[in-house]
Write a protein that holds these residues in place. Sequence first.
Motif, PDB file in Angstrom:
ATOM      1  N   LEU A  51      -3.321 -25.305 -17.067  1.00  0.00           N
ATOM      2  CA  LEU A  51      -4.309 -24.295 -17.445  1.00  0.00           C
ATOM      3  C   LEU A  51      -4.143 -22.987 -16.692  1.00  0.00           C
ATOM      4  N   PHE A  52      -3.858 -23.065 -15.398  1.00  0.00           N
ATOM      5  CA  PHE A  52      -3.846 -21.859 -14.579  1.00  0.00           C
ATOM      6  C   PHE A  52      -2.855 -20.787 -15.023  1.00  0.00           C
ATOM      7  N   PRO A  53      -1.632 -21.125 -15.400  1.00  0.00           N
ATOM      8  CA  PRO A  53      -0.742 -20.050 -15.867  1.00  0.00           C
ATOM      9  C   PRO A  53      -1.307 -19.295 -17.083  1.00  0.00           C
ATOM     10  N   ILE A  54      -1.932 -20.008 -17.994  1.00  0.00           N
ATOM     11  CA  ILE A  54      -2.543 -19.369 -19.167  1.00  0.00           C
ATOM     12  C   ILE A  54      -3.736 -18.527 -18.723  1.00  0.00           C
ATOM     13  N   TYR A  55      -4.565 -19.109 -17.893  1.00  0.00           N
ATOM     14  CA  TYR A  55      -5.778 -18.448 -17.400  1.00  0.00           C
ATOM     15  C   TYR A  55      -5.440 -17.167 -16.634  1.00  0.00           C
ATOM     16  N   LEU A 105      -4.927  -6.662 -10.916  1.00  0.00           N
ATOM     17  CA  LEU A 105      -4.169  -7.004  -9.710  1.00  0.00           C
ATOM     18  C   LEU A 105      -4.478  -8.402  -9.186  1.00  0.00           C
ATOM     19  N   THR A 106      -5.741  -8.820  -9.248  1.00  0.00           N
ATOM     20  CA  THR A 106      -6.067 -10.177  -8.788  1.00  0.00           C
ATOM     21  C   THR A 106      -5.494 -11.226  -9.731  1.00  0.00           C
ATOM     22  N   GLY A 107      -5.548 -10.945 -11.038  1.00  0.00           N
ATOM     23  CA  GLY A 107      -4.933 -11.868 -11.999  1.00  0.00           C
ATOM     24  C   GLY A 107      -3.430 -11.934 -11.800  1.00  0.00           C
ATOM     25  N   GLY A 115      -0.480 -18.645  -7.481  1.00  0.00           N
ATOM     26  CA  GLY A 115      -0.434 -19.828  -8.346  1.00  0.00           C
ATOM     27  C   GLY A 115       0.870 -20.603  -8.223  1.00  0.00           C
ATOM     28  N   PRO A 116       2.025 -19.948  -8.381  1.00  0.00           N
ATOM     29  CA  PRO A 116       3.293 -20.668  -8.215  1.00  0.00           C
ATOM     30  C   PRO A 116       3.483 -21.263  -6.816  1.00  0.00           C
TER      31      PRO A 116
END
Length: 183
Positions: A51-55, A105-107, A115-116
Motif C-alpha cells: 500500500l505505501f508505495p501507492i499511497y 516534499l513529505t510525500g 519508505g524504501p
Amino acid sequence: MPDSILFSPAPYHILSYGTLLGTTFFQSFINGVVAFKVLDRPQFSALQSKLFPIYFSMQTAIPVVLALTYPGSRSALGGSPAGIAGVLDASNRWTALAPLATIFLTGLANMAFVGPATTKTMRDRKSQERKDGKKSYDPPPHSQEMLKLNKKFGKLHGVSSLLNLTTFIASIIYGITLSARIQ
C-alpha cells in the motif's frame, strides 16, 4: 457545451483535494490502525509494503495536480491568477505554495527515501529472524544485530509517521485556504 464546468479545472481541483485529504485521513487513522489490530504481523507488513508505495505516490502527485488546477481569484483590485502562476503568486506564498510544497516534499521523502529504507530494514529483520530463530517482536533477549535493526526500524517508522502527519496537517491548512475562496 464549452461553458460546461467539466472544461474548468475547478472540479478536478476539488476532487483531487478530497482524494488527498480522504486518503491521508483514512490510511493514517483508520486503515493502518485496524489492519495492525486485525492482521498478524507478517500479513500487516505485507499489506503495508504494497500500500505505501501507492499511497506515497499519491501524496507526491496530487499536490502537482492541485497546483496545475489552482483556482484564481477575482477582485476589484485584480486578484491572483489560476494554475501554477497563482500558486507562485506572492499573495499565495503561505496559503497555497507552502502547504502544497510541504505535501509534495513529505510525500516524495516517504516515497523515494524513507519508505524504501523502512522496507529494506524490514527485509533485513526477516533475514535476521531466520538466523536468530526468533521474531523481531518476540520478548527479549535479542541478538545485537536484531537490536540494531529494531532501533533502525523504529527511527525510520517514526520519521515516516512524522512526515505523514505533516502531510495531513498541511492538507488541512490548504483546505482552510481553499474554503476561504467559497463565498
